[in-house]
Design a protein around this motif. Sequence first.
Motif, PDB file in Angstrom:
ATOM      1  N   GLY A 297       1.076  -1.209  -0.475  1.00 39.11           N
ATOM      2  CA  GLY A 297       0.138  -0.216  -0.097  1.00 39.11           C
ATOM      3  C   GLY A 297       1.321   1.548   0.341  1.00 39.11           C
ATOM      4  N   ASN A 298       0.857   2.318   0.992  1.00 37.98           N
ATOM      5  CA  ASN A 298       2.204   2.840   0.870  1.00 37.98           C
ATOM      6  C   ASN A 298       2.956   3.080   2.552  1.00 37.98           C
ATOM      7  OD1 ASN A 298      -0.563   3.469   3.281  1.00 37.98           O
ATOM      8  ND2 ASN A 298      -0.457   5.243   3.107  1.00 37.98           N
ATOM      9  N   ARG A 299       2.711   1.994   3.171  1.00 37.70           N
ATOM     10  CA  ARG A 299       3.771   1.418   4.507  1.00 37.70           C
ATOM     11  C   ARG A 299       4.705   0.892   3.336  1.00 37.70           C
ATOM     12  NH1 ARG A 299       0.785   4.233   8.998  1.00 37.70           N
ATOM     13  NH2 ARG A 299       2.516   2.936   9.800  1.00 37.70           N
ATOM     14  N   LEU A 300       6.427   1.387   4.148  1.00 36.66           N
ATOM     15  CA  LEU A 300       7.130   0.398   4.287  1.00 36.66           C
ATOM     16  C   LEU A 300       7.211  -0.350   5.663  1.00 36.66           C
ATOM     17  CD1 LEU A 300       9.877   0.150   3.537  1.00 36.66           C
ATOM     18  CD2 LEU A 300      11.044   2.384   4.311  1.00 36.66           C
ATOM     19  N   TYR A 301       7.872  -1.430   5.363  1.00 34.94           N
ATOM     20  CA  TYR A 301       7.846  -2.743   6.457  1.00 34.94           C
ATOM     21  C   TYR A 301       8.997  -3.323   6.365  1.00 34.94           C
ATOM     22  CZ  TYR A 301       3.050  -2.855   6.808  1.00 34.94           C
ATOM     23  OH  TYR A 301       1.770  -2.344   6.897  1.00 34.94           O
TER      24      TYR A 301
ATOM     25  N   ALA B 203      -2.278   5.020  -1.218  1.00 32.84           N
ATOM     26  CA  ALA B 203      -2.504   4.386  -1.734  1.00 32.84           C
ATOM     27  C   ALA B 203      -2.401   4.194  -3.742  1.00 32.84           C
ATOM     28  CB  ALA B 203      -3.744   2.855  -1.764  1.00 32.84           C
ATOM     29  N   GLY B 204      -1.347   3.899  -4.205  1.00 27.58           N
ATOM     30  CA  GLY B 204      -0.527   4.034  -5.208  1.00 27.58           C
ATOM     31  C   GLY B 204       0.380   5.110  -5.474  1.00 27.58           C
ATOM     32  N   ASP B 205       0.393   6.288  -4.427  1.00 34.43           N
ATOM     33  CA  ASP B 205       1.497   6.733  -4.298  1.00 34.43           C
ATOM     34  C   ASP B 205       2.907   5.687  -4.912  1.00 34.43           C
ATOM     35  OD1 ASP B 205       1.043   9.771  -2.159  1.00 34.43           O
ATOM     36  OD2 ASP B 205       0.250   8.967  -4.371  1.00 34.43           O
ATOM     37  N   VAL B 206       3.242   4.897  -4.068  1.00 35.97           N
ATOM     38  CA  VAL B 206       4.387   3.907  -3.663  1.00 35.97           C
ATOM     39  C   VAL B 206       4.026   2.898  -5.155  1.00 35.97           C
ATOM     40  CG1 VAL B 206       5.997   2.648  -2.983  1.00 35.97           C
ATOM     41  CG2 VAL B 206       5.207   4.875  -1.676  1.00 35.97           C
TER      42      VAL B 206
END
Length: 269
Positions: free
Chosen positions: A94-98, A120-123
């Motif tokens: 999504g838009n989170r880095l894990y 969502a979609g930015d990345v």
Amino acid sequence: MTEFDNDVICLAGEGNLFILSASTGESIKERKIGGDEAGATVDLVLNSGTVYVRTEQILHTMDSRTGKERWRRSLTDFSSTPVIADGKLFIVIGNRLYALDTRTGGEHWNVIAGRGASAAGDVRDFDLAVAGGLACVMTEQELQAFDANTGRKKWNLRLPYPDGVEVHYIPQFGMMLISSPADIRAVDPKSGKVTWTFKMAVEVGSSRARTVDGVTYIGGDSVIHALDPKSGEKKWEFTADGKHPVSTPVASRGTVYFRSDTALYAVEG
């Protein structure tokens, strides 16, 4: 897709994973990984005896010699190619880095990498790189850098292109090179400040920058450029035959190898 590590060859495609012995070619394990995902295999990474396969909905991790599953994680929205570094698996979902533990899949940390919780979609795919202790994510026209150990935001850098950005770290110079279709920029990884910029006369295309033995090589259209990574000054350039972009160069022992649409070249570096 194909990956090789420690005498094991892994092939993934059409919802299946094949693990082969590199020395004999014999099959070690065949495994269905697509399930109900229409057989879509997106990425394959093989690292230190573990296979990581990202499909449209699931990140699978398996023992590379037995095919036994170690852990899996469901994916939602867009996600990046998994990157393995320093005992962690980095991935954008999504838009989170894990940052996940490679052994268990447990979370070390996660942060918003887009412009907001609904971004969502930015990345997008292939916009994640881990280098020099930083996890870097390209969102729209901004490169964001996070501490790879803690997830703390370090800096962000505006870039002219939202796609086709690659980051690699040059430890001997303590610097990062960020290549986009338009230019190459040297960046101080501590501050995010640009120390020099080399503008390409034409778009780079699929070629990527490589630094070997103190020289940075990059291809643009039918031309290979050799740059001083400390200053960005051009050492030399070589024009290949053909009209299509040259491949990403590979250098070894003073020789640069690359391909155009008509020939394979070996050029003294």
